[in-house]
Structure formats: C-alpha cells, structure tokens
Design an enzyme around this catalytic site. Structure first.
Site, PDB file in Angstrom:
ATOM      1  N   PHE A  56       0.808  -1.129  -0.019  1.00 13.53           N
ATOM      2  CA  PHE A  56       0.036  -0.049  -0.018  1.00 13.53           C
ATOM      3  C   PHE A  56       0.814   1.356  -0.142  1.00 13.53           C
ATOM      4  O   PHE A  56       0.425   2.692   0.183  1.00 13.53           O
ATOM      5  CB  PHE A  56      -0.975   0.101   1.225  1.00 13.53           C
ATOM      6  CG  PHE A  56      -1.942  -1.279   1.290  1.00 13.53           C
ATOM      7  CD1 PHE A  56      -2.458  -1.915   0.362  1.00 13.53           C
ATOM      8  CD2 PHE A  56      -2.022  -1.665   2.589  1.00 13.53           C
ATOM      9  CE1 PHE A  56      -3.054  -3.065   0.470  1.00 13.53           C
ATOM     10  CE2 PHE A  56      -2.654  -2.672   2.684  1.00 13.53           C
ATOM     11  CZ  PHE A  56      -3.272  -3.623   1.804  1.00 13.53           C
ATOM     12  N   HIS A  90      35.034  29.442   2.848  1.00  9.18           N
ATOM     13  CA  HIS A  90      35.218  28.103   3.619  1.00  9.18           C
ATOM     14  C   HIS A  90      36.127  28.712   4.926  1.00  9.18           C
ATOM     15  O   HIS A  90      35.593  28.632   5.928  1.00  9.18           O
ATOM     16  CB  HIS A  90      35.549  26.949   2.785  1.00  9.18           C
ATOM     17  CG  HIS A  90      34.387  26.484   2.198  1.00  9.18           C
ATOM     18  ND1 HIS A  90      34.363  26.890   0.695  1.00  9.18           N
ATOM     19  CD2 HIS A  90      33.700  25.498   1.923  1.00  9.18           C
ATOM     20  CE1 HIS A  90      33.335  26.284   0.045  1.00  9.18           C
ATOM     21  NE2 HIS A  90      32.990  25.555   0.976  1.00  9.18           N
ATOM     22  N   HIS A 107      22.603  23.710  -0.461  1.00  9.70           N
ATOM     23  CA  HIS A 107      22.923  23.102   0.862  1.00  9.70           C
ATOM     24  C   HIS A 107      23.605  24.196   2.017  1.00  9.70           C
ATOM     25  O   HIS A 107      24.082  25.544   1.425  1.00  9.70           O
ATOM     26  CB  HIS A 107      23.673  21.927   0.748  1.00  9.70           C
ATOM     27  CG  HIS A 107      25.200  22.212   0.237  1.00  9.70           C
ATOM     28  ND1 HIS A 107      25.675  22.387  -0.993  1.00  9.70           N
ATOM     29  CD2 HIS A 107      26.392  22.672   0.896  1.00  9.70           C
ATOM     30  CE1 HIS A 107      26.839  22.512  -1.216  1.00  9.70           C
ATOM     31  NE2 HIS A 107      27.334  22.714  -0.033  1.00  9.70           N
ATOM     32  N   ASP A 110      26.536  24.781   4.734  1.00 10.21           N
ATOM     33  CA  ASP A 110      27.827  24.267   5.105  1.00 10.21           C
ATOM     34  C   ASP A 110      28.043  24.921   6.840  1.00 10.21           C
ATOM     35  O   ASP A 110      27.921  26.135   7.187  1.00 10.21           O
ATOM     36  CB  ASP A 110      28.835  25.204   4.491  1.00 10.21           C
ATOM     37  CG  ASP A 110      29.190  24.793   3.248  1.00 10.21           C
ATOM     38  OD1 ASP A 110      28.680  23.977   2.563  1.00 10.21           O
ATOM     39  OD2 ASP A 110      30.165  25.482   2.463  1.00 10.21           O
ATOM     40  N   ALA A 153       4.775   3.471  -1.262  1.00 14.66           N
ATOM     41  CA  ALA A 153       5.977   3.644  -1.886  1.00 14.66           C
ATOM     42  C   ALA A 153       6.814   4.367  -1.096  1.00 14.66           C
ATOM     43  O   ALA A 153       6.457   5.431  -0.212  1.00 14.66           O
ATOM     44  CB  ALA A 153       5.430   4.791  -3.014  1.00 14.66           C
ATOM     45  N   TRP A 154       8.029   4.075  -1.107  1.00  7.02           N
ATOM     46  CA  TRP A 154       9.281   5.013  -0.216  1.00  7.02           C
ATOM     47  C   TRP A 154      10.495   4.534  -0.861  1.00  7.02           C
ATOM     48  O   TRP A 154      10.847   3.408  -1.423  1.00  7.02           O
ATOM     49  CB  TRP A 154       9.110   4.600   1.148  1.00  7.02           C
ATOM     50  CG  TRP A 154       9.015   3.198   1.835  1.00  7.02           C
ATOM     51  CD1 TRP A 154       8.616   2.169   1.220  1.00  7.02           C
ATOM     52  CD2 TRP A 154       9.028   2.990   3.214  1.00  7.02           C
ATOM     53  NE1 TRP A 154       8.755   1.169   2.098  1.00  7.02           N
ATOM     54  CE2 TRP A 154       8.958   1.423   3.282  1.00  7.02           C
ATOM     55  CE3 TRP A 154       9.066   3.543   4.274  1.00  7.02           C
ATOM     56  CZ2 TRP A 154       8.874   0.910   4.608  1.00  7.02           C
ATOM     57  CZ3 TRP A 154       9.043   2.946   5.725  1.00  7.02           C
ATOM     58  CH2 TRP A 154       9.176   1.670   5.608  1.00  7.02           C
ATOM     59  N   ASN A 155      11.452   5.240  -0.638  1.00  9.72           N
ATOM     60  CA  ASN A 155      12.792   5.154  -1.317  1.00  9.72           C
ATOM     61  C   ASN A 155      13.660   5.325  -0.019  1.00  9.72           C
ATOM     62  O   ASN A 155      13.506   6.232   0.908  1.00  9.72           O
ATOM     63  CB  ASN A 155      13.163   6.367  -2.109  1.00  9.72           C
ATOM     64  CG  ASN A 155      12.085   6.196  -3.185  1.00  9.72           C
ATOM     65  OD1 ASN A 155      11.816   5.198  -3.998  1.00  9.72           O
ATOM     66  ND2 ASN A 155      11.373   7.397  -3.529  1.00  9.72           N
ATOM     67  N   HIS A 165      32.826  21.863   8.759  1.00 10.56           N
ATOM     68  CA  HIS A 165      33.099  21.486   7.384  1.00 10.56           C
ATOM     69  C   HIS A 165      34.711  21.825   7.161  1.00 10.56           C
ATOM     70  O   HIS A 165      35.317  21.237   6.276  1.00 10.56           O
ATOM     71  CB  HIS A 165      32.406  22.305   6.378  1.00 10.56           C
ATOM     72  CG  HIS A 165      32.597  21.890   4.911  1.00 10.56           C
ATOM     73  ND1 HIS A 165      32.848  20.698   4.536  1.00 10.56           N
ATOM     74  CD2 HIS A 165      32.511  22.822   3.789  1.00 10.56           C
ATOM     75  CE1 HIS A 165      32.891  20.883   3.105  1.00 10.56           C
ATOM     76  NE2 HIS A 165      32.965  21.972   2.652  1.00 10.56           N
TER      77      HIS A 165
HETATM   78  C1  23J Z   1      35.177  20.758  -0.250  1.00 10.37           C
HETATM   79  C2  23J Z   1      36.252  21.443  -0.656  1.00 10.37           C
HETATM   80  C3  23J Z   1      35.973  22.605  -1.565  1.00 10.37           C
HETATM   81  C4  23J Z   1      34.801  22.789  -1.813  1.00 10.37           C
HETATM   82  C5  23J Z   1      33.754  22.539  -1.390  1.00 10.37           C
HETATM   83  C6  23J Z   1      33.801  21.368  -0.450  1.00 10.37           C
HETATM   84  C7  23J Z   1      32.408  22.968  -1.245  1.00 10.37           C
HETATM   85  O1  23J Z   1      31.974  23.927  -2.253  1.00 10.37           O
HETATM   86  C8  23J Z   1      31.225  22.618  -0.389  1.00 10.37           C
HETATM   87  O2  23J Z   1      30.311  22.082  -0.764  1.00 10.37           O
HETATM   88  O3  23J Z   1      31.561  22.908   0.848  1.00 10.37           O
HETATM   89  S1  23J Z   1      34.588  24.464  -2.791  1.00 10.37           S
HETATM   90 MN    MN Z   2      29.470  22.923   1.213  1.00 11.51          MN
END
Ligand code: 23J
Ligand code: MN
Length: 261
Positions: free
Chosen positions: A61, A211, A76, A78, A63-65, A82
């Site tokens: 009954f 970053h 996304h 960061d 659906a799933w993934n 990271h």
């Molecule tokens: C790891 C190394 C360099 C970069 C990135 C990741 C990303 O752009 C990220 O998605 O954080 S530039």
């Molecule tokens: Mn990233």
C-alpha cells in the site's frame, strides 16, 4: 516583542501580501556535484535514489525510497566543522548550531551583470561598500548572499561548473571581501554556484577563503541558491535549515525567502 507583530505576519501570509519564494534547486540524480582535482583528494558522489517499494510486493500500500546523498549536495548549508579552521569550535555541526541561525534578514548583492560579463568575477570590499552606500549597512547576524543568476546554469554539471583546462570558472568573493563580512559579524555567506567560493578559489590565499574564513569565525555558508533575482536588496527574510545530522558538516536544505508584495 509585541505579539501583534507575529499576528500581522500571520495575516500577511494568509492574504498573500507576504510571499514565500523557493530558493532551492531540484535535488536528484541529475543534481550537479563538485569536482575537485585529484590533488585535493576524494569527491562527493551524485545523488542515488534506491526504491524500497512502489505499491507492490515490497510494500503493497505504500511507496518509499532510501537515499544515497552527500552532505554537500545541491542547495545546501555549510557548517563550521566542514573546514579545518572551524573544527574545534563549539556548536559547529548541523545538530548543534543554534536554530536562530536558520532564520534571518538577508542582504542580496546583485552582481549578475558583472558575472555575465566575466564568469571569474570576484566580489571585492569596495564593491560591498558601494552596495552598502546604496542600500544600507549590513547588520550583524544577517545573511549576505550574492546574486549572479548563475542558478540558471544549474541544469547541467558542465554549464554549472564551467571548467576548462585551467579549472572551473564561476564567480565568488575575494578573501578580503569575506574578511570584511566577518568583521561585520554576519550570520553567513551564500551564493548560487556549486559552493560558497569562486571557481578559482583553490588558488587563492588562503585557498577557498569563504570556507576558510567564514567557518574559522564560526559562521555558515549556503551554496547553490536559486532565484535570488526574485529578492529585494534588503527586506527579505531567509529560512535555511540543515537536517539535524549528528556531527554533520553540512546538509541539503529547502531554502526559502519571505518577501513582502
Ligand atoms: C570541499 C572542498 C572545496 C569546496 C567544497 C567542499 C564546497 O564547495 C562545499 O560544498 O562545501 S569548494
Ligand atoms: Mn558545502
């Protein structure tokens, strides 16, 4: 805060005088993923969708993934963990960042014309100061995002990464621009490209300054944002919440903006 402010927001949402804008790219097997040259190590894989059932003998009954998904995939968030510069900070992972970070005013710096003319366009301190002279000062704990219209290339990995024999060509900030934004104590920095840095950022000092410097300051990044062309320079509210991955370094998000019509 006076309770009537939120009541007014509720009314405006119901009447349509506040609009919800989707700043998110579709997330699926065709979502472009970052390609880093072998000198930088391993890459993140493409999204894979594994079917569990489809109203069939595996689940009559329903659906799933289940998903195979990199943390840094599609539109996304960061987290400071990271980057090596943010690895020892408190509250640096997706499960420990205070939720106040996920909702805030957003400053939209439109450099779409410059980026169309030059895919290696770099946002400078002077350019940010010129934007502030026109639109008002960037406040502490507000988000800063750069509109480039680069999201229009987000249908294909080739056009999105825009690489040739010299590497990827896409716009981003200079290291000094990020230093300036860190000095303003912003909540974070976002843009429409695959990551928060320019295509040329691997060769900058420090490498990948958005970053390196943002996460060193315990602040956040947003990548692969869409539709920044629908936002005013000032006045929109950004909502960008990562999944509460335990010890997550980032997460796909459904990025939304509230704008008044
Ligand atoms: C790891 C190394 C360099 C970069 C990135 C990741 C990303 O752009 C990220 O998605 O954080 S530039
Ligand atoms: Mn990233």
């Amino acid at each position: 805060m006076s309770a009537t402010i939120l009541a007014d927001v509720a009314k405006a949402l119901l009447s349509g005088s506040i609009e919800v804008v989707d700043l998110t790219a579709p997330l699926g097997p065709n979502t472009p993923v970052l390609y880093l040259p072998p000198q930088f190590g391993k890459n993140t894989p493409s999204v894979k969708v594994h079917e569990i059932s489809q109203y069939d003998e595996n689940g009559p009954f329903w659906a799933w993934n289940w998903l195979e998904l990199g943390e840094h995939t599609g539109t996304h968030f960061d987290a400071p963990s990271h980057w090596i510069t943010g690895k020892d900070l408190p509250g640096n992972t997706t499960d420990t960042i205070p939720p106040q970070a996920f909702v805030g005013p957003v400053n939209v710096i439109d450099r779409s014309k410059e980026s169309a003319e030059n895919p290696d366009y770099l946002l400078t301190v002077d350019s940010i100061k010129a934007w502030e002279a026109e639109h008002g000062e960037i406040e502490a704990n507000s988000w800063v995002v750069m509109r480039t219209d680069w999201y229009k290339r987000n249908g294909s990995t080739e056009t999105f990464l825009n690489a040739d024999e010299n590497g990827p060509h896409s716009p981003g900030p200079t290291a000094e621009a990020i230093e300036y934004l860190v000095s303003k104590n912003i909540m974070g920095w976002g843009q429409e490209t695959i990551g928060t840095d320019a295509g040329s950022a691997g060769g900058m000092n420090p490498p990948f300054p958005a970053h390196n410097l943002m996460h060193k300051a315990g602040r956040y990044g947003l990548a692969s944002l869409c539709h920044l062309d629908k936002l005013p320079a000032k006045g929109a509210i950004l909502i960008a919440a990562p999944l509460k991955f335990v010890k997550g370094t980032g997460s796909p998000i459904r990025a939304l903006a509230l704008i008044s019509k």
